[in-house]
Design a protein around this motif. Sequence first.
Motif, PDB file in Angstrom:
ATOM      1  N   HIS A  69      61.949  57.952 -39.198  1.00 33.51           N
ATOM      2  CA  HIS A  69      61.947  58.345 -40.525  1.00 33.51           C
ATOM      3  C   HIS A  69      63.228  58.281 -41.523  1.00 33.51           C
ATOM      4  CE1 HIS A  69      60.261  60.679 -43.972  1.00 33.51           C
ATOM      5  NE2 HIS A  69      58.873  60.247 -43.640  1.00 33.51           N
ATOM      6  N   PRO A  70      62.887  57.575 -42.716  1.00 34.62           N
ATOM      7  CA  PRO A  70      64.263  57.629 -43.406  1.00 34.62           C
ATOM      8  C   PRO A  70      64.838  59.000 -44.040  1.00 34.62           C
ATOM      9  CG  PRO A  70      62.458  57.014 -44.524  1.00 34.62           C
ATOM     10  CD  PRO A  70      61.910  57.016 -43.367  1.00 34.62           C
ATOM     11  N   ARG A  71      63.984  60.002 -43.907  1.00 28.67           N
ATOM     12  CA  ARG A  71      64.612  61.319 -44.442  1.00 28.67           C
ATOM     13  C   ARG A  71      65.315  62.230 -43.445  1.00 28.67           C
ATOM     14  NH1 ARG A  71      62.939  62.986 -49.892  1.00 28.67           N
ATOM     15  NH2 ARG A  71      62.754  60.969 -50.942  1.00 28.67           N
ATOM     16  N   VAL A  72      64.920  61.875 -42.329  1.00 26.94           N
ATOM     17  CA  VAL A  72      65.786  62.732 -41.131  1.00 26.94           C
ATOM     18  C   VAL A  72      67.182  62.315 -40.956  1.00 26.94           C
ATOM     19  CG1 VAL A  72      65.344  63.359 -38.738  1.00 26.94           C
ATOM     20  CG2 VAL A  72      63.402  63.014 -40.009  1.00 26.94           C
ATOM     21  N   ILE A  73      67.779  63.067 -41.078  1.00 27.32           N
ATOM     22  CA  ILE A  73      69.295  62.737 -40.838  1.00 27.32           C
ATOM     23  C   ILE A  73      69.854  63.391 -39.547  1.00 27.32           C
ATOM     24  CG2 ILE A  73      69.827  62.793 -43.478  1.00 27.32           C
ATOM     25  CD1 ILE A  73      70.638  65.494 -43.257  1.00 27.32           C
ATOM     26  N   GLU A  74      69.196  64.537 -38.973  1.00 22.58           N
ATOM     27  CA  GLU A  74      69.767  64.912 -37.495  1.00 22.58           C
ATOM     28  C   GLU A  74      68.669  65.539 -36.789  1.00 22.58           C
ATOM     29  OE1 GLU A  74      73.679  66.340 -37.248  1.00 22.58           O
ATOM     30  OE2 GLU A  74      72.894  68.261 -36.543  1.00 22.58           O
ATOM     31  N   VAL A  75      68.690  65.111 -35.468  1.00 24.26           N
ATOM     32  CA  VAL A  75      67.587  65.702 -34.530  1.00 24.26           C
ATOM     33  C   VAL A  75      68.445  66.565 -33.443  1.00 24.26           C
ATOM     34  CG1 VAL A  75      65.824  65.482 -33.056  1.00 24.26           C
ATOM     35  CG2 VAL A  75      66.074  63.892 -35.021  1.00 24.26           C
ATOM     36  N   ILE A  76      68.266  67.936 -33.310  1.00 24.53           N
ATOM     37  CA  ILE A  76      68.593  68.560 -32.273  1.00 24.53           C
ATOM     38  C   ILE A  76      67.527  68.480 -31.096  1.00 24.53           C
ATOM     39  CG2 ILE A  76      69.293  70.721 -31.502  1.00 24.53           C
ATOM     40  CD1 ILE A  76      70.032  71.637 -34.466  1.00 24.53           C
ATOM     41  N   LEU A 116      73.096  57.362 -36.579  1.00 23.18           N
ATOM     42  CA  LEU A 116      72.811  56.295 -37.583  1.00 23.18           C
ATOM     43  C   LEU A 116      71.308  56.026 -37.638  1.00 23.18           C
ATOM     44  CD1 LEU A 116      75.315  53.476 -36.291  1.00 23.18           C
ATOM     45  CD2 LEU A 116      75.591  54.960 -38.268  1.00 23.18           C
ATOM     46  N   ASN A 117      70.713  56.070 -38.869  1.00 21.21           N
ATOM     47  CA  ASN A 117      69.492  56.015 -38.749  1.00 21.21           C
ATOM     48  C   ASN A 117      69.000  54.390 -39.377  1.00 21.21           C
ATOM     49  OD1 ASN A 117      69.621  55.559 -41.626  1.00 21.21           O
ATOM     50  ND2 ASN A 117      69.802  57.787 -41.942  1.00 21.21           N
ATOM     51  N   PRO A 118      67.506  53.975 -39.439  1.00 22.91           N
ATOM     52  CA  PRO A 118      67.368  52.715 -39.862  1.00 22.91           C
ATOM     53  C   PRO A 118      67.810  52.123 -41.007  1.00 22.91           C
ATOM     54  CG  PRO A 118      65.170  53.491 -38.846  1.00 22.91           C
ATOM     55  CD  PRO A 118      66.505  54.713 -38.803  1.00 22.91           C
ATOM     56  N   GLU A 119      67.926  52.913 -41.952  1.00 25.42           N
ATOM     57  CA  GLU A 119      68.450  52.580 -43.397  1.00 25.42           C
ATOM     58  C   GLU A 119      69.781  52.375 -43.476  1.00 25.42           C
ATOM     59  OE1 GLU A 119      66.971  52.659 -46.406  1.00 25.42           O
ATOM     60  OE2 GLU A 119      65.070  52.730 -45.246  1.00 25.42           O
ATOM     61  N   PHE A 152      69.927  56.439 -30.583  1.00 29.41           N
ATOM     62  CA  PHE A 152      70.755  56.989 -29.839  1.00 29.41           C
ATOM     63  C   PHE A 152      72.235  56.479 -30.361  1.00 29.41           C
ATOM     64  CE2 PHE A 152      67.443  55.961 -26.628  1.00 29.41           C
ATOM     65  CZ  PHE A 152      67.072  57.150 -26.372  1.00 29.41           C
ATOM     66  N   CYS A 153      72.387  55.911 -31.521  1.00 24.73           N
ATOM     67  CA  CYS A 153      73.888  55.579 -32.078  1.00 24.73           C
ATOM     68  C   CYS A 153      73.960  56.714 -32.901  1.00 24.73           C
ATOM     69  CB  CYS A 153      73.500  54.230 -32.744  1.00 24.73           C
ATOM     70  SG  CYS A 153      73.142  52.806 -31.943  1.00 24.73           S
TER      71      CYS A 153
END
Length: 656
Positions: free
Chosen positions: A448-455, A331-334, A309-310
């Motif tokens: 997942h580290p490759r995911v940069i955006e989710v609609i 922001l993702n875990p990486e 959610f960040c």
Amino acid sequence: MERNTAIKVENLYKNFKIPHEKHTSLKSATLNLFKRRKYSIHKAAEDISFEVKKGEFFGIIGKNGCGKSTLLKMLAGIYVPDKGSITVDGRLSPFLELGVGFNPDLTARDNIYLNGTILGLTRKEIDEKIDEIIAFSELEEFIDQKLKNFSSGMQVRLAFSVAIQAHADILLIDEVLAVGDAAFQQKCFNIFRDLKKKGKTIVFVSHGMDSIEEFCDRVMLIDEAKVADIGEAKRVIYSYKTLDLKQKKSDKQEEISDRRWGNKKIEIVSLSLQNEKGEESKVFKTESIIRGKFGFRVRDKKVADASRFCVVDIGLYDVRGNLTINDQRRLNPEDFKKKEIEFAFEIPDLQENKYYFSLSIRNAKNGEVYDERNKEYEIYVASRITGLGLISTPSFWYPKINILGMLRIRNEEEIIQDTLDHMSKFVDKIIVFDDASTDKTLDIVYKHPRVIEVIENKTWKQNRIQEETANRHQLLKRAQKFNPNWIFYADADERFEGNIKEFLNSKEAENVDAIRIRLFDAYMTKNDKAAYKKGQKLLGFRKFFGPERRDIIMIWRNHPDVKYEGSDQREPIIKGNVITKFYCQHYGKSLSEKHWEETCDYYAKYFPKHYSEKWKNRRGKAIHQESDFGTPLYTWKEVKKNGIQIHPELSGKEAK
């Protein structure tokens, strides 16, 4: 009062007496005639002081009962303050309460003349404007009906349509517009935009924070009849949203300034900007590249655990406070491991002047602001261009993407981890469109580290023929903002074979605009019907495939003219050199017998005119001896040699 000041309020007080007893009959009033009545004092305004400049769009916000509407009525002269002074320079038109200046027994047409006269218009002026007033109100059908038969929304339409015609220098507008329907509200907001361009002074009271932020140059927050904050819109809105938190002693709030606010659970600690030579700089030319990075630290570990959610926002504002370019990403875990984020973008054609960067990190779910650094960072843009405006630019965050993957998913909890891992072999980054999943699919996707955006589409719509194409187009538009070289679209139940990444990076691909991939359906057979289990590799999971081959465009060179349109379209519309290459195993019919029955029900229900009867007849027939087209089944090695291309008109359709 200064010449550029439209309204000046100094030390304003207003109290109301609230009687403890209410006499509702003549007898009760007579018996208590000489009895001293008791009152409590309600403070509606307490030592309020502020100024509104000429041409300023000034917002007033606060909780219900804090004194906003009372203040507007004092500005309009409806209420007289107990103490203090109000100075107004200019003609004022109030639009405060529904029905003020209207007679319910007169027709709407007569009320236009009545209300217009009260607002200072002559009969001749009203005669000239009446057609325009009626047209704007959209009440032509009812204009000669009595007003008492109008709904509250219809009265709002009429009142606002008259009010905007007044020769006023200052317009006072209360929340009354909330009564109107959405379409009419949008018309009113368009009028606001026009009035703002014309330099009219507007005082606007609203609970709609989006409208307040869009229109208001400055905002005043009233809390318990006092001025709690006044200043730049975005910051004061934050003050409003945190009023309850400030009143709780257990919540320590950071000091709010004009340029920075937030609870600092995540804190921005550094920002550096570099020019194309890699040198730190504050001066940049148009069409040059700004590269930057900012660091942050996490002061609350619970925030990092809810990283899905960040969201980080970045924007560039001109000297007048207009947003010129902006972007955001999750922001993702990486990111939480590195605690540093890089970005880059090309400066568009902007006017030569100073500009200001804004950075913020917030919770997209509940609106909590962790750290907002509002226009803190100043740069100078050197240019010959004189135009200004919001520019659509590529994404700030991933300037080096070569191949961007796109996935459209719904309730893929069993296979999504393998899907993302499989796609990661062929693409650099992945964006996902989730179509209202109700299982744990999104929990896996966000990690997942490759995911940069989710609609996230929150609402499931049953018109799947139109919706699935529309979903793909929305996903494509967002993908294009990242400005990759190539886009690779896949569904969650597809697995690919071939040296895709190597080919796209080779000279051989230089003259290629798009690639059709040969897709074959996998089938369950009597000796190969075990259900897929979470954690297994889906590529090569089934032994047999039908020879019917759909050659579908799944990879294409990024271009703004590429689009999805029409109904039930798997392929985008592309012009140029399209080749056929690589292979795809499609598992939409063969994950398990349970999944087969769910698929039959899905198409029977949501595609009644297209596939319904075909899929109804397939119920209970998950185990195959031959393909759905009545042809023999082949192993994967054999089917690549014996594949039969389905009619080209069907190739771009969904594989059903």
